[in-house]
Design an enzyme around this catalytic site. Structure first.
Site, PDB file in Angstrom:
ATOM      1  N   MET A   1     -30.320 -14.630 -56.592  1.00  0.00           N
ATOM      2  CA  MET A   1     -30.115 -14.285 -55.188  1.00  0.00           C
ATOM      3  C   MET A   1     -29.339 -12.995 -55.096  1.00  0.00           C
ATOM      4  SD  MET A   1     -27.558 -14.636 -52.536  1.00  0.00           S
ATOM      5  CE  MET A   1     -26.037 -13.750 -52.727  1.00  0.00           C
ATOM      6  N   PRO A   2     -29.602 -12.081 -54.231  1.00  0.00           N
ATOM      7  CA  PRO A   2     -30.706 -12.146 -53.280  1.00  0.00           C
ATOM      8  C   PRO A   2     -32.012 -11.598 -53.864  1.00  0.00           C
ATOM      9  CG  PRO A   2     -29.402 -10.194 -52.856  1.00  0.00           C
ATOM     10  CD  PRO A   2     -28.764 -10.888 -54.034  1.00  0.00           C
ATOM     11  N   ILE A   3     -33.107 -11.938 -53.177  1.00  0.00           N
ATOM     12  CA  ILE A   3     -34.407 -11.318 -53.445  1.00  0.00           C
ATOM     13  C   ILE A   3     -34.715 -10.420 -52.252  1.00  0.00           C
ATOM     14  CG2 ILE A   3     -36.881 -11.692 -53.770  1.00  0.00           C
ATOM     15  CD1 ILE A   3     -36.190 -14.420 -55.005  1.00  0.00           C
TER      16      ILE A   3
ATOM     17  N   ASP B   1     -32.706  -8.977 -57.195  1.00  0.00           N
ATOM     18  CA  ASP B   1     -34.101  -8.612 -57.459  1.00  0.00           C
ATOM     19  C   ASP B   1     -34.620  -7.792 -56.281  1.00  0.00           C
ATOM     20  OD1 ASP B   1     -35.441  -9.831 -59.930  1.00  0.00           O
ATOM     21  OD2 ASP B   1     -34.323 -11.540 -59.148  1.00  0.00           O
TER      22      ASP B   1
ATOM     23  N   ARG C   1     -33.665 -12.217 -48.778  1.00  0.00           N
ATOM     24  CA  ARG C   1     -33.542 -13.657 -48.887  1.00  0.00           C
ATOM     25  C   ARG C   1     -32.261 -13.927 -49.672  1.00  0.00           C
ATOM     26  NH1 ARG C   1     -37.549 -17.531 -48.429  1.00  0.00           N
ATOM     27  NH2 ARG C   1     -39.290 -16.089 -48.272  1.00  0.00           N
TER      28      ARG C   1
END
Lengths: 64, 64, 64, 64, 64, 64
Positions: free
Chosen positions: B1-3, B40, C7
């Site tokens: 996290m996060p993406i 990411d 996200r």
């Protein structure tokens, strides 16, 4: 339902995608209580130059 | 996290994507309290003929 | 363009999201050649029980 | 707002995408209370070998 | 196919979502050559504090 | 890599999500050649009133 979206590096063959879709569909039937027909699986192939982790593109050489 | 998924018009170079990924990763570390390795960043290049705003494809000439 | 979807685990404040959106928008202007108005940033908060890495939900205790 | 993402099998023409984007934008204005300028529509073309339903890739022959 | 994902600000009623889904499904049948049963439409409601344009959250007051 | 996003109707328990994540991660290791740690699985629960198929919301009574 469900819709399962799989984002992975390019290079997997259609045979691998077929086998993984079969396995995941069976998992969904067994564990989530779906009918097989209700399971959609979608693949997006990613170039390594379009994915960064830790601020580094996967297409770049690793330090070391 | 996060993406972090970035959808943008095709035409940006790998150098631009590398620099943007580095900057956004540093922002995430500084402002969201992540470790760098946990960030990411994924790019999707879009053709202008696959994006419409106000009902007009970006590949079509603008009126006027 | 671009549309940037972030996200992340729930728990970040609106102040953190505001600051990150400002920073990423400035990065996009500087590095991708966008106008600020063209940058959309969207957040999806995730429960730790809705995210697994290595086959383990983040809501489960770590072994050790 | 809104952002409308349309994932469909490859093979639709730009004319079809243009007409669908116009129609959906008008629907959004009429039924969701948006301005036309606020409606973004994005297409992702999918190969049949990247989509499985019921555990079968759409590129594979149907039994029967 | 197709799968249509609609991301919009929270506040639209189920009646609005029903009407929009009907209209978009008819558009897809007429313009993209789908059967109605093959059209999936999915809504994600967004809080204004989870969407920024031009570096500003939509939940923040506009300057002026 | 890979990132696997699972969109399903709300009502599945955390136990079901845990078991499905374990199974899919093992499938990915076996069939796609990933390390387990590289597999992220993300769930999005959907209300039936936010999903339409064939122009009908799943929350609406079926005809017949």
């Amino acid at each position: 339902m469900p819709i399962i979206h799989v984002r992975l590096f390019e290079g997997r063959s259609t045979d691998q995608k077929r086998a993984f879709a079969e396995a995941v569909t069976q998992d969904a039937v067994r564990l989530l209580g779906c009918t097989p027909e209700s399971v959609d699986i979608i693949y997006t192939d990613m170039a390594k130059s379009d994915w960064a982790t830790g601020g580094k593109l996967w297409s770049d050489p690793k330090p070391g």
